[in-house]
Design a protein around this motif. Structure first.
Motif, PDB file in Angstrom:
ATOM      1  N   TYR A  71       0.845  -1.185   0.000  1.00  0.00           N
ATOM      2  CA  TYR A  71       0.000   0.000   0.000  1.00  0.00           C
ATOM      3  C   TYR A  71       0.885   1.241   0.000  1.00  0.00           C
ATOM      4  O   TYR A  71       1.978   1.241   0.564  1.00  0.00           O
ATOM      5  CB  TYR A  71      -0.926  -0.009   1.217  1.00  0.00           C
ATOM      6  CG  TYR A  71      -1.930  -1.140   1.156  1.00  0.00           C
ATOM      7  CD1 TYR A  71      -3.018  -1.067   0.305  1.00  0.00           C
ATOM      8  CD2 TYR A  71      -1.769  -2.278   1.926  1.00  0.00           C
ATOM      9  CE1 TYR A  71      -3.925  -2.102   0.236  1.00  0.00           C
ATOM     10  CE2 TYR A  71      -2.672  -3.321   1.855  1.00  0.00           C
ATOM     11  CZ  TYR A  71      -3.751  -3.223   1.009  1.00  0.00           C
ATOM     12  OH  TYR A  71      -4.644  -4.250   0.924  1.00  0.00           O
ATOM     13  N   PRO A  78      -6.808  -0.879   3.906  1.00  0.00           N
ATOM     14  CA  PRO A  78      -8.259  -0.711   3.801  1.00  0.00           C
ATOM     15  C   PRO A  78      -9.041  -0.342   5.057  1.00  0.00           C
ATOM     16  O   PRO A  78     -10.022   0.370   4.972  1.00  0.00           O
ATOM     17  CB  PRO A  78      -8.735  -2.060   3.267  1.00  0.00           C
ATOM     18  CG  PRO A  78      -7.567  -2.628   2.578  1.00  0.00           C
ATOM     19  CD  PRO A  78      -6.370  -2.125   3.288  1.00  0.00           C
ATOM     20  N   SER A  79      -8.681  -0.824   6.243  1.00  0.00           N
ATOM     21  CA  SER A  79      -9.503  -0.531   7.414  1.00  0.00           C
ATOM     22  C   SER A  79      -8.630  -0.416   8.657  1.00  0.00           C
ATOM     23  O   SER A  79      -7.467  -0.822   8.656  1.00  0.00           O
ATOM     24  CB  SER A  79     -10.553  -1.632   7.619  1.00  0.00           C
ATOM     25  OG  SER A  79      -9.914  -2.836   7.995  1.00  0.00           O
TER      26      SER A  79
END
Length: 160
Positions: A71, A78-79
């Motif tokens: 990333y 994502p979370s």
């Protein structure tokens, strides 16, 4: 070569190193979860992913980037649960490596590991394993919960 470990301690040291190495490889590989998106196979781990969608500004549509990478930033994970899993799993791997490398050094250096140091190292190793497995369980639980919520919100159409 002098050693401060018994035969059992030497076996423990090598098994600890194999366990730590396996855990770290699993942590760095992006193959924790498999699926498909936009007709392409995708996989991802705690901070790496393979085959992910991006928005193509020139065509004004989503396209699949078929490569593996991490990333762009920590916030790109994502979370919040996923970020917690990354931190906890990384800490667990670090603790496992610390104990395993110390134990391997104990195989080569006399009087490095005493009974007390061995017990403390075993406790640290246990803590590292618990962190690693709790992170995996948490990740799995949140993935299953997310899947259930998605299916409840968008039930599959019945086939005739």
């Amino acid at each position: 070569m002098a050693s401060s470990l018994t035969c059992t301690g030497v076996i423990w040291a090598f098994l600890s190193f194999l366990c730590a190495a396996t855990s770290c490889v699993g942590f760095f590989m992006p193959y924790w979860l498999w699926g498909s998106q936009l007709g392409k196979p995708v996989s991802f781990g705690t901070f790496r992913r393979c085959s992910y969608p991006v928005h193509d500004e020139s065509r004004q549509m989503m396209v699949m980037v078929e490569e593996c990478g991490r990333y762009a930033s920590f916030q790109g994970i994502p979370s919040a649960e996923w970020r917690i899993c990354t931190i906890v799993t990384g800490l667990g791997c670090g603790l496992l490596l610390l104990v395993a490398l110390t134990a391997l050094m104990g195989c080569c250096v006399s009087e490095l590991i005493s009974r007390t140091v061995g017990r403390v190292a075993g406790g640290i190793q246990f803590l590292g394993e618990v962190q690693f497995y709790l992170a995996i369980k948490t990740l799995f639980d949140f993935s299953v919960a997310s899947l259930v919520i998605t299916l409840l919100e968008n039930p599959p159409s019945p086939e005739l």
